[in-house]
Design a protein around this motif. Structure first.
Motif: not given
Lengths: 58, 187
Positions: A3-5, A8-9, A12-13, A36, A39-40, A43-44
């Motif tokens: 999922n998106c969460k 993103t984890q 980030s890692q 989404g 893009r993230t 952006q990160l």
């Protein structure tokens, strides 16, 4: 499927350690279908570049 | 540089040095001390430098080292307990019940163009300052000071998974803040 969460984890890692091939694969699958998170990811990466720039402009 | 030029220049430089130190140490008193030490260190070698740019780069290099020393000195001072649950909640707000984006992140256009704008850096600083203390601290260590996560975990005596949670939270928080306060309407 991620999922998106979770995606993103993982993104980030990915800035802190080398992701395993399974992780890279599932993340890629997710990014194909998720604007989404695409893009993230950009952006990160931008945040990292901006923070380094901030450090260096002094 | 002559000593008169030098004194005036250090006065000019001091506010930027202080802002930089405060952002990372989150304590005015400690920031003052660290900047003081950096300036004293800088004075010792000042005669070697001809230009201001070269000199200020050097002063900042000294300051960065002092800040790293200070962060290392603090390692016995554990990160203030912030329950893992609370960290998760802050991230959860961005996602719906199925952990998909509650609101799809907006495009930022050409964000790199912002790097050339002075006002962007004021917003950037405000957003970093707006982060909760622990995520901000870990983020600074990772991105400003360029430490590896292993080293950060060791210095702060936290697990790597905790470290990753804090970095994830800091990055999403910063992303959200810049999106709202800078990039909204820019794309």
């Amino acid at each position: 499927m991620l999922n998106c969460k979770q995606a993103t984890q993982m993104m980030s890692q990915g800035l802190d350690r080398r992701l395993g091939w399974r992780e890279r694969f599932t993340l890629r699958l997710h990014l194909v279908i998720c604007e989404g998170c695409r893009r993230t990811r950009e952006q990160l990466e931008f945040l990292r570049a901006a923070t380094r720039r901030y450090r260096d402009i002094f | 540089m002559t000593s008169i030029d030098l004194g005036a220049f250090l006065d000019e430089l001091r506010p930027a040095l202080l802002r930089f130190a405060r952002l990372q140490l989150r304590s005015d008193a400690v920031a003052e001390d660290v900047v003081q030490e950096a300036l004293l260190g800088a004075l010792e070698g000042a005669a070697r430098f001809k230009g201001k740019a070269e000199f200020s780069t050097w002063v900042f290099a000294i300051l960065k080292n002092k800040i790293i020393d200070e962060i290392r000195r603090r390692k016995r001072e554990p990160v203030a307990p912030e329950p893992e649950r609370a960290l998760e909640d802050a991230i959860d707000d961005l996602f719906d019940a199925r952990d998909h984006w509650a609101e799809i992140p907006a495009a930022w256009g050409d964000p790199h163009a912002s790097l050339e704008q002075t006002r962007f850096w004021a917003v950037f600083e405000a957003c970093v300052n707006g982060l909760a203390a622990n995520p901000a601290r870990v983020f600074m260590m990772r991105e400003f000071l360029g430490l590896e996560t292993d080293e950060i975990c060791k210095e702060l005596a936290i697990s790597s998974s905790n470290c990753w949670v804090l970095l994830h939270r800091a990055r999403l928080g910063l992303r959200e803040c810049l999106s709202q306060r800078w990039f909204a309407g820019a794309a």
